[in-house]
Scaffold this motif. Structure first.
Motif, short mmCIF file in Angstrom:
data_model
loop_
_atom_site.label_atom_id
_atom_site.label_comp_id
_atom_site.label_asym_id
_atom_site.label_seq_id
_atom_site.Cartn_x
_atom_site.Cartn_y
_atom_site.Cartn_z
N ARG A 130 13.43 8.44 -11.69
CA ARG A 130 13.78 7.60 -10.53
C ARG A 130 12.49 7.26 -9.81
NH1 ARG A 130 16.58 10.60 -6.68
NH2 ARG A 130 15.65 12.44 -7.62
N ILE A 131 12.29 5.98 -9.55
CA ILE A 131 11.13 5.53 -8.80
C ILE A 131 11.59 5.33 -7.37
CG2 ILE A 131 9.39 3.74 -8.55
CD1 ILE A 131 9.79 3.28 -11.64
N LEU A 132 10.93 6.04 -6.46
CA LEU A 132 11.37 6.07 -5.07
C LEU A 132 10.25 5.69 -4.12
CD1 LEU A 132 13.04 9.54 -5.43
CD2 LEU A 132 14.30 7.42 -5.11
N ASP A 133 10.64 5.02 -3.04
CA ASP A 133 9.77 4.77 -1.89
C ASP A 133 10.41 5.56 -0.76
OD1 ASP A 133 8.28 3.89 0.24
OD2 ASP A 133 8.94 1.82 0.13
N GLY A 134 9.94 6.78 -0.56
CA GLY A 134 10.63 7.68 0.37
C GLY A 134 11.97 8.05 -0.23
N ARG A 135 13.04 7.67 0.42
CA ARG A 135 14.39 7.93 -0.11
C ARG A 135 15.01 6.70 -0.76
NH1 ARG A 135 17.33 11.88 4.24
NH2 ARG A 135 15.71 13.45 4.21
N GLY A 180 0.60 15.48 -9.07
CA GLY A 180 -0.13 14.76 -8.03
C GLY A 180 0.00 13.26 -8.15
N THR A 181 -0.94 12.57 -7.52
CA THR A 181 -0.98 11.12 -7.53
C THR A 181 -1.82 10.68 -8.71
OG1 THR A 181 -0.82 11.10 -5.12
CG2 THR A 181 -1.59 9.07 -6.18
N ILE A 182 -1.20 9.90 -9.60
CA ILE A 182 -1.85 9.50 -10.85
C ILE A 182 -1.99 7.98 -10.89
CG2 ILE A 182 -1.72 9.59 -13.37
CD1 ILE A 182 -2.01 12.36 -11.99
N ILE A 183 -3.19 7.52 -11.20
CA ILE A 183 -3.47 6.09 -11.33
C ILE A 183 -2.61 5.52 -12.47
CG2 ILE A 183 -5.26 4.38 -11.86
CD1 ILE A 183 -5.65 5.83 -9.17
N ARG A 184 -2.05 4.34 -12.23
CA ARG A 184 -1.11 3.71 -13.18
C ARG A 184 -1.70 3.58 -14.59
NH1 ARG A 184 -0.65 -1.60 -14.24
NH2 ARG A 184 1.26 -2.19 -15.30
N ASN A 233 0.79 -1.23 0.00
CA ASN A 233 0.00 0.00 0.00
C ASN A 233 0.83 1.29 0.00
OD1 ASN A 233 -2.48 -1.22 -0.19
ND2 ASN A 233 -2.73 -1.38 2.01
N VAL A 234 2.02 1.26 -0.47
CA VAL A 234 2.83 2.47 -0.58
C VAL A 234 2.70 3.02 -1.99
CG1 VAL A 234 5.19 3.36 -0.58
CG2 VAL A 234 4.47 1.75 1.17
N ILE A 235 2.54 4.33 -2.09
CA ILE A 235 2.49 4.96 -3.41
C ILE A 235 3.89 5.50 -3.69
CG2 ILE A 235 1.51 6.81 -4.81
CD1 ILE A 235 -1.00 6.59 -3.07
N PRO A 236 4.57 4.91 -4.68
CA PRO A 236 5.92 5.37 -4.99
C PRO A 236 5.90 6.72 -5.72
CG PRO A 236 5.25 3.71 -6.55
CD PRO A 236 4.15 3.80 -5.54
N SER A 237 7.02 7.39 -5.69
CA SER A 237 7.19 8.65 -6.41
C SER A 237 8.00 8.40 -7.67
CB SER A 237 7.93 9.68 -5.55
OG SER A 237 7.15 10.04 -4.45
N GLN A 279 7.50 -3.42 -11.58
CA GLN A 279 6.86 -4.57 -10.94
C GLN A 279 7.38 -4.72 -9.52
OE1 GLN A 279 4.39 -6.42 -12.22
NE2 GLN A 279 4.47 -5.10 -14.03
N PRO A 280 6.56 -5.05 -8.54
CA PRO A 280 5.12 -5.27 -8.68
C PRO A 280 4.42 -3.94 -8.97
CG PRO A 280 5.71 -5.35 -6.38
CD PRO A 280 6.99 -5.20 -7.14
N ALA A 281 3.41 -4.00 -9.79
CA ALA A 281 2.75 -2.78 -10.27
C ALA A 281 1.93 -2.12 -9.17
CB ALA A 281 1.86 -3.12 -11.45
N PRO A 282 2.33 -0.90 -8.77
CA PRO A 282 1.51 -0.17 -7.79
C PRO A 282 0.26 0.37 -8.48
CG PRO A 282 3.33 1.18 -8.51
CD PRO A 282 3.51 -0.16 -9.16
N GLN A 283 -0.72 0.76 -7.70
CA GLN A 283 -1.95 1.30 -8.27
C GLN A 283 -1.78 2.72 -8.79
OE1 GLN A 283 -5.09 0.90 -5.44
NE2 GLN A 283 -5.10 -1.31 -5.58
#
Length: 97
Positions: free
Chosen positions: A27-32, A71-75, A9-13, A55-59
């Protein structure tokens, strides 16, 4: 290339930067924590490639270009509307310059 595990349930940046006139780095990040990278000739290609290959594909992804975000954009929207989001990012970045 884009295969590190993402916490539940984490939304990556997705942070995009211009490397050269025809090269953008995403760069795809989870926090830092760096989860993956994408190099493409346009911002739209970075957005689409990140959505397709990660992968794994986030929402969804939080998408940034320099200091601005759309903002937050659906995949699924990233794959089909990448040009729209790329244009918005460029316009927002130009307004802040």
């Amino acid at each position: 290339m884009l295969s590190k595990k993402l916490a539940f349930n984490v939304i990556p940046s997705l942070r995009i930067e211009k490397v050269d006139s025809s090269e953008y780095h995403g760069r795809i990040l989870d926090g830092r924590e760096l989860l993956g990278e994408v190099y493409q000739p346009t911002i739209a290609d970075v957005i689409g490639e990140a959505a397709k290959l990660y992968q794994p594909a986030p929402q969804a992804f939080n998408i940034y270009y320099g200091p601005v975000s759309v903002g937050t954009i659906i995949r699924d929207r990233m794959m089909y509307d990448a040009e729209t989001y790329a244009h918005r990012l460029v316009v927002l970045e130009a307004l802040l310059a």
